[in-house]
Write a protein that holds these residues in place. Structure first.
Motif, short mmCIF file in Angstrom:
data_model
loop_
_atom_site.label_atom_id
_atom_site.label_comp_id
_atom_site.label_asym_id
_atom_site.label_seq_id
_atom_site.Cartn_x
_atom_site.Cartn_y
_atom_site.Cartn_z
N ALA A 74 0.98 3.50 -11.87
CA ALA A 74 -0.10 4.40 -12.29
C ALA A 74 -0.96 3.79 -13.39
CB ALA A 74 0.47 5.74 -12.75
N THR A 75 -0.34 2.99 -14.26
CA THR A 75 -1.04 2.51 -15.44
C THR A 75 -1.22 1.00 -15.50
OG1 THR A 75 0.99 2.28 -16.75
CG2 THR A 75 -0.09 4.46 -16.74
N GLY A 76 -0.37 0.24 -14.80
CA GLY A 76 -0.39 -1.21 -14.92
C GLY A 76 0.41 -1.73 -16.10
N ASP A 77 1.11 -0.85 -16.81
CA ASP A 77 1.91 -1.28 -17.96
C ASP A 77 3.27 -1.80 -17.49
OD1 ASP A 77 -0.02 -0.49 -19.83
OD2 ASP A 77 0.70 1.58 -19.77
N PRO A 78 3.75 -2.90 -18.10
CA PRO A 78 5.08 -3.40 -17.74
C PRO A 78 6.18 -2.41 -18.12
CG PRO A 78 3.79 -5.08 -18.89
CD PRO A 78 3.05 -3.79 -19.04
N LYS A 79 7.15 -2.24 -17.23
CA LYS A 79 8.32 -1.41 -17.49
C LYS A 79 9.51 -2.29 -17.93
CE LYS A 79 9.20 1.98 -14.58
NZ LYS A 79 8.97 3.20 -15.38
N ASP A 97 9.47 5.29 -3.95
CA ASP A 97 8.67 6.44 -4.37
C ASP A 97 7.26 6.06 -4.81
OD1 ASP A 97 9.07 5.25 -6.83
OD2 ASP A 97 10.14 6.96 -7.72
N GLY A 98 6.92 4.78 -4.75
CA GLY A 98 5.58 4.32 -5.08
C GLY A 98 5.27 4.25 -6.56
N SER A 99 6.26 4.45 -7.43
CA SER A 99 5.99 4.51 -8.86
C SER A 99 6.04 3.15 -9.56
CB SER A 99 6.98 5.46 -9.54
OG SER A 99 8.30 4.95 -9.48
N VAL A 100 6.64 2.16 -8.91
CA VAL A 100 6.82 0.85 -9.53
C VAL A 100 6.35 -0.25 -8.59
CG1 VAL A 100 8.45 -0.73 -10.64
CG2 VAL A 100 8.86 1.74 -10.74
N VAL A 101 5.64 -1.23 -9.15
CA VAL A 101 5.25 -2.43 -8.42
C VAL A 101 6.12 -3.58 -8.91
CG1 VAL A 101 3.36 -3.96 -7.75
CG2 VAL A 101 2.88 -1.59 -8.38
N TYR A 102 6.79 -4.26 -8.01
CA TYR A 102 7.60 -5.42 -8.37
C TYR A 102 6.85 -6.68 -7.95
CZ TYR A 102 11.24 -1.83 -8.43
OH TYR A 102 11.97 -0.69 -8.67
N THR A 103 6.84 -7.67 -8.85
CA THR A 103 6.15 -8.90 -8.52
C THR A 103 6.72 -10.05 -9.35
OG1 THR A 103 3.95 -9.91 -8.26
CG2 THR A 103 4.31 -8.59 -10.24
N ASN A 104 6.62 -11.26 -8.80
CA ASN A 104 7.06 -12.46 -9.52
C ASN A 104 5.90 -13.04 -10.31
OD1 ASN A 104 9.55 -12.47 -7.95
ND2 ASN A 104 8.35 -13.36 -6.28
N ILE A 137 0.83 -1.20 0.00
CA ILE A 137 0.00 0.00 0.00
C ILE A 137 0.87 1.26 0.00
CG2 ILE A 137 -0.22 -0.09 2.53
CD1 ILE A 137 -3.06 1.10 2.18
N ASP A 138 0.47 2.21 -0.83
CA ASP A 138 1.11 3.52 -0.87
C ASP A 138 0.36 4.40 0.13
OD1 ASP A 138 1.79 6.19 -1.46
OD2 ASP A 138 2.28 5.69 -3.53
N LEU A 139 1.02 4.75 1.22
CA LEU A 139 0.34 5.48 2.29
C LEU A 139 -0.09 6.88 1.88
CD1 LEU A 139 2.58 4.45 5.32
CD2 LEU A 139 0.35 3.54 4.68
N GLU A 140 0.59 7.49 0.94
CA GLU A 140 0.24 8.84 0.51
C GLU A 140 -1.00 8.85 -0.38
OE1 GLU A 140 1.47 11.60 1.59
OE2 GLU A 140 3.02 10.66 2.81
N SER A 141 -1.04 7.96 -1.37
CA SER A 141 -2.15 7.97 -2.32
C SER A 141 -3.31 7.08 -1.90
CB SER A 141 -1.66 7.51 -3.70
OG SER A 141 -1.31 6.13 -3.67
N GLY A 142 -3.05 6.11 -1.02
CA GLY A 142 -4.09 5.15 -0.65
C GLY A 142 -4.24 4.01 -1.64
N LYS A 143 -3.44 3.99 -2.71
CA LYS A 143 -3.52 2.89 -3.67
C LYS A 143 -2.87 1.64 -3.09
CE LYS A 143 -2.82 3.66 -8.06
NZ LYS A 143 -2.25 4.13 -9.35
N PHE A 144 -3.49 0.49 -3.34
CA PHE A 144 -2.90 -0.76 -2.88
C PHE A 144 -2.95 -1.81 -3.99
CE2 PHE A 144 -7.33 -0.58 -1.56
CZ PHE A 144 -7.85 -1.86 -1.75
N TYR A 145 -2.03 -2.77 -3.91
CA TYR A 145 -1.76 -3.69 -5.01
C TYR A 145 -1.71 -5.11 -4.47
CZ TYR A 145 -0.16 0.83 -6.75
OH TYR A 145 -0.09 2.17 -7.08
N PHE A 146 -2.32 -6.04 -5.22
CA PHE A 146 -2.34 -7.44 -4.81
C PHE A 146 -2.65 -8.28 -6.04
CE2 PHE A 146 -6.48 -5.52 -4.41
CZ PHE A 146 -7.36 -6.45 -4.94
N SER A 183 15.33 -2.54 -1.66
CA SER A 183 15.84 -1.41 -0.89
C SER A 183 15.30 -0.10 -1.43
CB SER A 183 17.37 -1.39 -0.93
OG SER A 183 17.83 -1.01 -2.21
N ALA A 184 15.50 0.97 -0.67
CA ALA A 184 15.01 2.29 -1.08
C ALA A 184 15.68 2.77 -2.36
CB ALA A 184 15.24 3.29 0.05
#
Length: 435
Positions: free
Chosen positions: A306-311, A287-294, A231-240, A327-328
């Motif tokens: 923000a978009t759900g597009d792969p980087k 910074d909350g801009s990227v979601v990492y997942t396996n 969860i991004d505490l600033e925006s309230g967006k969460f990912y699962f 890490s940060a």
């Protein structure tokens, strides 16, 4: 490919789109997250598996305790050093609290068997929050029940929100946000899998609250949500990740909890970019801009939050059995697996770069990073034993290696205490502490 979530009897329930203000982290969040401890499953809101403590480069085995049954999740640690852990036991207690210094059991409680799927999360006052079949519970530091709130399914590990509430998702796909003081629901439950209609209700059996729990570890379709959100505490967006009924695989989903005077849960996007789906918890960049997942085929993905597009994606060569430590500054160390080595990647924006790799090691746990460029991971020792490896996160160099006496199999998480203690429970059900 990315797509906006649509209403369907097989996917997410429809709610009106509204413009919502972001959550403010504020001082309340600083009070709730117990600095220096390991408050929840993956240490913090972004699931980083990192600690701000400067980790020791020379550990020694301190103590171990058998828990009476298999363990599926991490040990969590309050800022005071009090330890909380769950296990699947045949009888007696299945939620335990231990003293860090001595290993002495402080208290234990017997909850419904589904508690094994929930890592306790701890606030700054050492109040603990943990799920069981059909409910979320809160206990104080002495093990006294503060409140119990019924829900549909079994809550997996929870997260604190930016406005100081508690957000969690059950394995059956119900999202709840409750007040940490009272347990009252601050927003209507959001059902990812819509319940039967009034017309269907008379002819549809009620789903058991423990349905599909055994499949959560493998990301099976009968466990729609198999992990805890980042969860991004600033925006309230969460990912699962969410395995919708009838879908070929689990998808990565982004939603938003608005907080404020009129809190709501709304849809953002979902992505089916992960081949074979995923059962591990996603984690966020600092910074909350990227979601990492396996994914389940051995690839680590970086997804635009923000978009759900792969980087970018990177083939690590094996199917990781847990979330990476991030890490940060974007150093990513994937979890181990049945044939997983120890390696580190650096996020370079549009691609990942291999920093180092230890093919001489078989990693059989989930790594943790600390300040001072020090990391910890469980590795194979000898024929079938386990050891805690202390390594330099910048180079991969071995700094120390300590045998976990009698440990076999696989460990299910690595936590770091407020004084640099290192904790890891084995899947077979023993908690090890080094310092």
């Amino acid at each position: 490919m990315r797509r906006v979530l649509r209403s369907s009897v097989l996917v997410l329930a429809t709610i009106s789109a509204v413009v919502l203000s972001g959550c403010s982290s504020g001082t309340q969040v600083d009070d709730i997250f117990s600095a220096g401890g390991w408050p929840g499953m993956h240490a913090d809101a972004r699931n980083s598996d990192t600690s701000p403590v400067t980790g020791s480069r020379e550990l020694s085995f301190a103590w171990s305790r058998p828990l009476g049954g298999p363990v599926a999740n991490y040990a969590s640690v309050a800022a005071s050093g009090q330890i909380f852990i769950t296990a699947r036991t045949e009888k007696g207690c299945n939620l335990f609290s231990y003293q860090m210094d001595s290993g002495r059991k402080r208290w234990c409680r017997q909850l419904a068997p589904g508690v094994v799927a929930s890592t306790p999360i701890v606030d700054g006052a050492a109040n603990v929050y943990v799920g069981e079949n059909g409910a979320i519970n809160s206990f104080n530091e002495y093990g006294q029940l503060r409140w119990r709130t019924p829900v549909v399914g079994t809550p997996l590990s929870a997260q604190f929100t930016g406005d100081g509430n508690l957000l969690f998702i059950t394995q059956l796909g119900q999202i709840n946000v409750v007040d940490t003081q009272t347990g009252q629901k601050v927003v209507a439950p959001y059902d990812l899998v819509p319940p039967p209609s009034v017309a269907e209700g008379a002819n549809v059996d009620i789903l058991p609250d423990d349905m599909g729990l055994s499949g959560c570890f493998f990301g099976a379709p009968d466990c729609p949500v198999a992990n805890m959100p980042a969860i991004d505490l600033e925006s309230g967006k969460f990912y699962f990740t969410f395995f919708a009924p009838g879908a070929p695989a689990a998808e990565l989903v982004a939603m938003k909890y608005s907080g404020g005077d009129n809190p709501a849960i709304t849809q953002e996007w979902s992505s089916d970019a992960l081949p074979g789906g995923s059962a591990s918890s996603p984690d966020l960049s600092a910074d909350g801009s990227v979601v990492y997942t396996n994914d389940n085929w051995g690839t680590l993905w970086a997804i635009d939050s923000a978009t759900g597009d792969p980087k970018w994606s990177y083939d690590i060569g094996y199917a990781a059995a847990g979330s990476p430590s991030t890490s940060a500054d974007g150093l990513i160390i994937p979890a181990g697996g049945l044939d997983g080595q120890l390696l580190a990647l650096q996020d370079k924006g549009d691609h990942a770069e291999l920093v180092w790799e230890r093919k001489d090691l078989l990693q059989l746990g989930v790594p943790a990073q600390t300040a001072g460029s020090t990391g910890y991971a469980v590795v194979r020792e000898g024929t079938d034993g386990l050891a805690m490896l202390t390594f330099d996160t910048g180079t991969g160099e071995t700094l120390d290696q300590d045998t976990l006496p009698g440990a076999k199999g696989f460990t299910v998480g690595t936590s770091v205490g407020p004084k640099g203690e290192v904790l890891t429970p084995t899947l077979l059900g023993e908690l090890f502490v080094l310092r």
